[in-house]
Each structure stands twice: as structure tokens, then as C-alpha cells.
Design an enzyme around this catalytic site. Sequence first.
Site, PDB file in Angstrom:
ATOM      1  N   ASP A  35       0.803  -1.203  -0.154  1.00 22.67           N
ATOM      2  CA  ASP A  35       0.066  -0.046   0.200  1.00 22.67           C
ATOM      3  C   ASP A  35       0.963   1.394   0.066  1.00 22.67           C
ATOM      4  O   ASP A  35       1.733   1.111   0.497  1.00 22.67           O
ATOM      5  CB  ASP A  35      -0.876   0.208   1.197  1.00 22.67           C
ATOM      6  N   ASN A  37       1.376   3.492  -2.696  1.00 23.49           N
ATOM      7  CA  ASN A  37       1.712   3.664  -4.238  1.00 23.49           C
ATOM      8  C   ASN A  37       1.356   5.179  -4.674  1.00 23.49           C
ATOM      9  O   ASN A  37       2.128   6.037  -4.943  1.00 23.49           O
ATOM     10  CB  ASN A  37       1.512   2.895  -5.398  1.00 23.49           C
ATOM     11  N   ARG A  39       0.297   7.541  -2.707  1.00 24.91           N
ATOM     12  CA  ARG A  39       0.828   8.668  -1.727  1.00 24.91           C
ATOM     13  C   ARG A  39       2.314   8.860  -2.082  1.00 24.91           C
ATOM     14  O   ARG A  39       2.695  10.056  -2.223  1.00 24.91           O
ATOM     15  CB  ARG A  39       0.527   8.209  -0.387  1.00 24.91           C
ATOM     16  N   TRP A  40       2.881   8.142  -2.492  1.00 26.65           N
ATOM     17  CA  TRP A  40       4.402   8.080  -2.882  1.00 26.65           C
ATOM     18  C   TRP A  40       4.568   9.034  -4.135  1.00 26.65           C
ATOM     19  O   TRP A  40       5.539   9.689  -3.999  1.00 26.65           O
ATOM     20  CB  TRP A  40       5.131   6.590  -3.226  1.00 26.65           C
ATOM     21  N   SER A  80      -7.197  -6.010  -6.053  1.00 26.46           N
ATOM     22  CA  SER A  80      -8.165  -6.687  -5.371  1.00 26.46           C
ATOM     23  C   SER A  80      -9.594  -6.572  -5.987  1.00 26.46           C
ATOM     24  O   SER A  80      -9.652  -5.538  -6.943  1.00 26.46           O
ATOM     25  CB  SER A  80      -8.438  -5.821  -4.198  1.00 26.46           C
ATOM     26  N   ASN A  83     -10.456  -2.959  -6.437  1.00 28.15           N
ATOM     27  CA  ASN A  83      -9.584  -2.069  -7.164  1.00 28.15           C
ATOM     28  C   ASN A  83     -10.310  -1.667  -8.608  1.00 28.15           C
ATOM     29  O   ASN A  83      -9.989  -0.672  -9.178  1.00 28.15           O
ATOM     30  CB  ASN A  83      -8.144  -2.188  -7.202  1.00 28.15           C
ATOM     31  N   ARG A 212      -5.041  -2.382   8.484  1.00 31.74           N
ATOM     32  CA  ARG A 212      -6.241  -3.044   8.344  1.00 31.74           C
ATOM     33  C   ARG A 212      -5.877  -4.187   7.144  1.00 31.74           C
ATOM     34  O   ARG A 212      -4.876  -4.092   6.478  1.00 31.74           O
ATOM     35  CB  ARG A 212      -7.595  -2.370   7.907  1.00 31.74           C
ATOM     36  N   GLU A 225       1.174 -13.643  12.476  1.00 27.92           N
ATOM     37  CA  GLU A 225       1.600 -12.314  12.900  1.00 27.92           C
ATOM     38  C   GLU A 225       1.208 -11.130  11.950  1.00 27.92           C
ATOM     39  O   GLU A 225       1.850 -11.375  10.654  1.00 27.92           O
ATOM     40  CB  GLU A 225       3.091 -12.618  13.426  1.00 27.92           C
TER      41      GLU A 225
HETATM   42  C1  FPP Z   1      -2.006   0.109  -3.318  1.00 32.14           C
HETATM   43  O1  FPP Z   1      -1.400   1.346  -3.356  1.00 32.14           O
HETATM   44  C2  FPP Z   1      -1.231  -0.641  -4.410  1.00 32.14           C
HETATM   45  C3  FPP Z   1      -1.956  -1.162  -5.486  1.00 32.14           C
HETATM   46  C4  FPP Z   1      -3.787  -1.094  -5.640  1.00 32.14           C
HETATM   47  C5  FPP Z   1      -1.299  -1.636  -6.621  1.00 32.14           C
HETATM   48  C6  FPP Z   1      -0.208  -2.745  -6.078  1.00 32.14           C
HETATM   49  C7  FPP Z   1       0.673  -2.808  -7.301  1.00 32.14           C
HETATM   50  C8  FPP Z   1       1.893  -2.754  -7.351  1.00 32.14           C
HETATM   51  C9  FPP Z   1       2.704  -2.578  -6.012  1.00 32.14           C
HETATM   52  C10 FPP Z   1       2.687  -2.773  -8.451  1.00 32.14           C
HETATM   53  C11 FPP Z   1       3.219  -4.338  -8.715  1.00 32.14           C
HETATM   54  C12 FPP Z   1       2.376  -4.997  -9.373  1.00 32.14           C
HETATM   55  C13 FPP Z   1       2.698  -6.269 -10.084  1.00 32.14           C
HETATM   56  C14 FPP Z   1       2.021  -7.187 -10.601  1.00 32.14           C
HETATM   57  C15 FPP Z   1       4.223  -6.441 -10.480  1.00 32.14           C
HETATM   58  P1  FPP Z   1      -2.639   2.779  -3.550  1.00 32.14           P
HETATM   59  O2  FPP Z   1      -2.637   3.136  -4.980  1.00 32.14           O
HETATM   60  O3  FPP Z   1      -3.777   2.240  -2.735  1.00 32.14           O
HETATM   61  O4  FPP Z   1      -1.623   3.880  -2.655  1.00 32.14           O
HETATM   62  P2  FPP Z   1      -2.306   4.999  -1.750  1.00 32.14           P
HETATM   63  O5  FPP Z   1      -3.199   4.560  -0.460  1.00 32.14           O
HETATM   64  O6  FPP Z   1      -1.265   5.777  -1.331  1.00 32.14           O
HETATM   65  O7  FPP Z   1      -3.305   5.869  -2.779  1.00 32.14           O
END
Ligand code: FPP
Length: 265
Positions: A35, A37, A39-40, A80, A83, A212, A225
Site C-alpha cells: 500500500d 503507491n 501517496r508516494w 483486489s 480496485n 487493516r 503475525e
Molecule cells: C496500493 O497503493 C497498491 C495497489 C492497488 C497496486 C499494487 C501494485 C503494485 C505494487 C505494482 C506491482 C504489481 C505487479 C503485478 C508487479 P495505493 O494506490 O492504494 O496507494 P495510496 O493508498 O497511497 O493511494
Amino acid sequence: MLRFFPQKDKYIKEAAEHPFDAALPVPKHIAIIMDGNGRWAQNRRLPRVAGHKEGMETVKKITTHASRLGVNVLTLYAFSTENWKRPNEEVDYLMQLPVDFFDTFVPELIKENVKVHVMGFTESLPVHTQEAVRNAIEQTKGNTGMVLNFALNYGSRAEMLQAVQSLYKEISVESEQPEITEEMIDQHLMTGFLPADLRDPELVIRTSGEERISNFLLWQIAYSELFFTKALWPDFDPVLLEDAIGSFQQRNRRFGGLKPKEEEE
Ligand code: FPP
């Protein structure tokens, strides 16, 4: 302890009270809710998808490191069933990521002896995503090391519903008063392809400070854990993975029983 990552734009405060001990066992199955990405990217005034791209690079680093530490199964929550509610542009990008990931990373997976598996409702994924997944599974099927298990279009309640429905179909033809056991449910879940002792993650990590579970492996985490870190997924790295494992190594897992000392008393 404050750690400064020169390549990143902020301090990440992590409790380093749990140093990783290479002599102690590592969790056999680690599951990660990746989680933060978005915000980053927002912190850098970049589009959200830039965070997903960087997140993919983190997946590569963590996969290699987990494999070298001797982890048997690494399950990553990549997309998910909820998503799909995101803007089309972001969903399209997330559906392209597995293609880019496997295009660039399969040779490394083969070198590391890592076997790819994907669990989820994959039949609803776009054709190009399904094809990338199928190819990666095929190309790594002979590998005998760590299983890299992507949860893609995965949701735990839907998984449990599907398991119960398929189980019901199977047993109602055999008997009028069918008996259902935990082991039967376990086998029908999407982790049922794993040997029984590897199906449940021993350690679940969630990045980004959210605490969560978000419909992830609800059955399988009964005794897992949990480890929550403030690091955003693109900032997560092998050192932080070892922190999480260090924390796991210090925990006293009782599975509802007593720890050995209490038993003696
Ligand atoms: C949650 O961050 C992240 C996701 C819904 C996507 C996860 C996908 C990757 C890490 C890329 C790698 C995937 C593969 C198949 C190699 P968010 O977008 O909800 O972040 P936020 O909560 O900061 O908005």
C-alpha cells in the site's frame, strides 16, 4: 531509530528494536499488502501511476531478497476485486504492470529458481494480462524454489464463497448429509494449491501506515503475525523486510495454547 535513505525524500522512522537474526527461522510464507503507491507519487507531485511503476521495482527487490532469505512462499496483493472502482486510466495501467513485470523479470525469476503462481478471479482480467500471467507460470513451472504468488483480482470473501459453493457441489452429489471439515475448506481456497503447511502466511506485512486487512486472506490469517510499517510501498526495501522478519522472530506464537514455560508451571 531514524534511518535516512539518501535516494528518498524523507526519513522513515522504524522501530529497529527487532534486529533480524540470520540464525533464526524466517517465516515460511510471507504475505504483503503493498500500500502507498499513490501517496508516494503524490508526495513527488507525480501522477499516481508513477507510484505503481516504482512499486513494481520494489516487487522485484523484495522477491529476490525473500527468495535469498529462504522464504518458501511470498504472496503479494497486487489488485483486489475492489480496485476496479479506480479511474479507468489507473486500472488500465495496473493491468499492464504484470505484462511489464514479467517481460523484464522472468529471466531473474528463473535464475533465482522462483516459481510464479497467480491466485484470483483471473478469467475477468484483460486478455493481455492473462496471457502475461500464463506465460510466466509456464516459463517458471520447473522452478523448485520460492513460490511468488500474486493475488490479482483477488478478494477473500469472494474466495470463501467460491470455495463453499464448489465444495457444496462436490459433496451434495455424494451424500445427503454431507460433512464439511476445515481441511476441505482449506483445500478449496485459492491457497489450496500449496502444501497444507504452507497455505497460511506466518507473517502479514502492510505498508503505508494503514492498519487493516482489506479483504485479504481472511481465512488463512487466523494465526498470522501482523506487521504494519509506515513506509510507503515504493520505499519498502530489503532492510525493512528484515525488520519485519526480525519482529516476527521475537514473537511468541502460541496458536491459542500456552508457551512452553507456562505449560511446565
Ligand atoms: C496500493 O497503493 C497498491 C495497489 C492497488 C497496486 C499494487 C501494485 C503494485 C505494487 C505494482 C506491482 C504489481 C505487479 C503485478 C508487479 P495505493 O494506490 O492504494 O496507494 P495510496 O493508498 O497511497 O493511494
